[in-house]
Design a protein around this motif. Structure first.
Motif, mmCIF file in Angstrom:
data_model
loop_
_atom_site.group_PDB
_atom_site.id
_atom_site.type_symbol
_atom_site.label_atom_id
_atom_site.label_comp_id
_atom_site.label_asym_id
_atom_site.label_seq_id
_atom_site.Cartn_x
_atom_site.Cartn_y
_atom_site.Cartn_z
ATOM 1 N N SER A 109 -14.788 -7.506 -1.725
ATOM 2 C CA SER A 109 -13.460 -6.894 -0.979
ATOM 3 C C SER A 109 -12.923 -5.398 -1.413
ATOM 4 O O SER A 109 -12.674 -4.896 -0.399
ATOM 5 N N THR A 113 -12.678 -2.752 1.853
ATOM 6 C CA THR A 113 -11.581 -1.966 2.253
ATOM 7 C C THR A 113 -12.325 -0.413 2.366
ATOM 8 O O THR A 113 -11.880 0.472 3.274
ATOM 9 N N ARG A 116 -13.609 0.025 5.748
ATOM 10 C CA ARG A 116 -12.833 -0.036 6.816
ATOM 11 C C ARG A 116 -12.215 1.499 6.631
ATOM 12 O O ARG A 116 -11.940 2.104 7.828
ATOM 13 N N THR A 117 -12.130 2.102 5.585
ATOM 14 C CA THR A 117 -11.557 3.383 5.253
ATOM 15 C C THR A 117 -12.418 4.472 6.047
ATOM 16 O O THR A 117 -11.877 5.412 6.840
ATOM 17 N N ARG A 120 -14.236 1.882 10.546
ATOM 18 C CA ARG A 120 -14.034 0.652 10.674
ATOM 19 C C ARG A 120 -14.722 -0.143 11.868
ATOM 20 O O ARG A 120 -14.643 -1.328 11.904
ATOM 21 N N CYS A 315 -6.060 1.444 -2.545
ATOM 22 C CA CYS A 315 -6.903 1.542 -1.610
ATOM 23 C C CYS A 315 -7.040 3.120 -0.930
ATOM 24 O O CYS A 315 -7.764 3.371 -0.181
ATOM 25 N N CYS A 342 -1.853 -4.733 -1.808
ATOM 26 C CA CYS A 342 -2.495 -3.803 -3.102
ATOM 27 C C CYS A 342 -1.432 -3.889 -3.901
ATOM 28 O O CYS A 342 -1.557 -3.614 -5.212
#
Ligand code: HEC
Length: 361
Positions: A109, A113, A116-117, A120, A315, A342
């Motif tokens: 996970s 993240t 995606r940052t 994405r 994140c 978060c």
């Protein structure tokens, strides 16, 4: 490379193997790519929770690198180049595989993240959560290294190369990730292995969201790595050489095509030049997008209360503080988050995140 402290180019030279410089020379030549060695077997879980092995990657070329998500110098440098290669190879059947060298922290996970940052929209990118027991064999098999240090700001020193692996699992090229010429050779070599032209003009298709798809947020959402850009347009910027410039469109443009020319004070030259990747139209669009980030945050509901931008310590996303922003207190300071998820991670283990927390005064 000045400023990149957390990784060095480490190469394990074993007696009969040619040195990296010779690999680059092979790759640069017009002749067929050399067969360097067979990539080692491995089996790890990716950012979606799927098991990925060297066997599942067969049938298409892939590009590998070795990173960890908490690294704030060499890995942003490497991942920004990884994203540029993904762009350059838009539409090709090529896989991108990033092995985490931090099995303790980089769970699927966390890697999801991270992906995606950075990019994405990229579906061909596999980020592997490794395990401490098997990682050393994997690294040895790829002839790279990763070693823990006692320095909390540089916890892992690791190789910063990209490897090109062919559809049969053989390593066909090794490329210095900090060298722009090597990166463009990697693009050419991968294209040759993929033996296929781009199916569509991927970059133009994403023109409405270049800022996100080029991975700008990978660095610019974390003020430890790069300046936040939200209030930049029109502001006065202090440069490394002691001078001050106004962040007009010409400055933004220069920052994107030639970032090393005007370094912002307090930051390292990590940012790649995007000159070769962007058409004139795309560059103009990107400058507009950076401008627009300012309009978004400079036009909040109440004019007498300027928008407050903080970084989510979990994140590293930029968060605009509003009445509904998830909040926790840590040693009397307020800490804001992008989501309840978060916040919950933070509350469960604040110590893990406070090192990089950016808290408002
Ligand atoms: C690898 C990390 C990294 C990536 C990716 C990156 N940057 Fe940067 N950027 C930096 C750093 C570090 C600085 C400050 C040092 C300098 O001036 O180069 C910077 C500076 C800038 C500046 C000047 C900021 C200021 O405060 O004056 C702009 C504008 C900028 N970047 C835009 C972008 C855009 C647009 C993208 C995506 C196309 C991008 N950057 C991608 C690291 C990055």
């Amino acid at each position: 490379m000045a400023g990149v402290a957390c990784a060095v180019l480490v190469w394990r030279l074993s007696g009969s193997k040619p040195a990296p410089a010779e690999f680059y020379a092979y790759s640069a030549s017009g002749r067929s790519l050399p067969n360097l060695w067979v990539a080692p077997p491995f089996s790890y879980v990716d950012q979606q929770g799927t098991v990925v092995t060297n066997a599942t990657l067969r049938g298409r070329p892939w590009i590998a690198d070795f990173i960890f998500t908490e690294c704030t110098s060499a890995c942003p440098m490497m991942t920004s180049r990884m994203v540029l290669i993904q762009h350059a190879l838009a539409g090709l059947d090529v896989q991108f595989v990033s092995f985490s060298v931090d099995p303790r922290h980089d769970t699927p996970s966390v890697l999801a993240t991270y992906a995606r940052t950075w990019n994405r929209a990229e579906t061909r990118w596999t980020l592997l959560s490794t395990d401490a027991r098997r990682l050393p064999d994997t690294l040895a098999g790829f002839r790279v290294t990763a070693e823990r240090t006692k320095d909390p700001t540089n916890p892992i020193v690791h190789s910063s190369v990209f490897l090109l692996v062919d559809p049969d699992g053989r390593v066909r090229g090794v490329y210095d990730s900090s060298d722009d010429a090597a990166r463009s050779r990697l693009g050419t070599d991968a294209r040759r292995l993929a033996d296929q032209e781009a199916l569509h003009a991927g970059q133009e298709a994403e023109a409405d969201d270049l800022y996100a798809s080029l991975g700008c947020t990978g660095c610019h959402a974390n003020p430890q790595v790069a300046p936040l850009l939200d209030d930049l347009s029109g502001a006065q910027v202090k440069l490394q050489d002691g001078t001050t410039v106004t962040a007009d469109d010409a400055y933004l443009r220069r920052s994107i095509v030639d970032p090393a020319a005007q370094l912002v004070a307090g930051y390292s030259p990590l940012m790649p030049s995007y000159a070769a990747e962007l058409s004139e139209t795309q560059l103009a669009e990107l400058v507009r997008e950076v401008d627009a980030r300012r309009s978004a945050s400079a036009a909040p509901g109440s004019p007498d209360e300027p928008a407050r931008l903080v970084t989510d310590p979990v994140c590293h996303m930029t968060v605009r503080v509003g009445p509904d922003t998830p909040l926790a207190t840590d040693h009397g300071r307020e800490v804001y988050f992008c989501s309840d998820r978060c916040r919950d991670s933070f509350v469960a283990n604040p110590f893990k995140f406070t090192k990089s927390a950016v808290s408002p005064p």
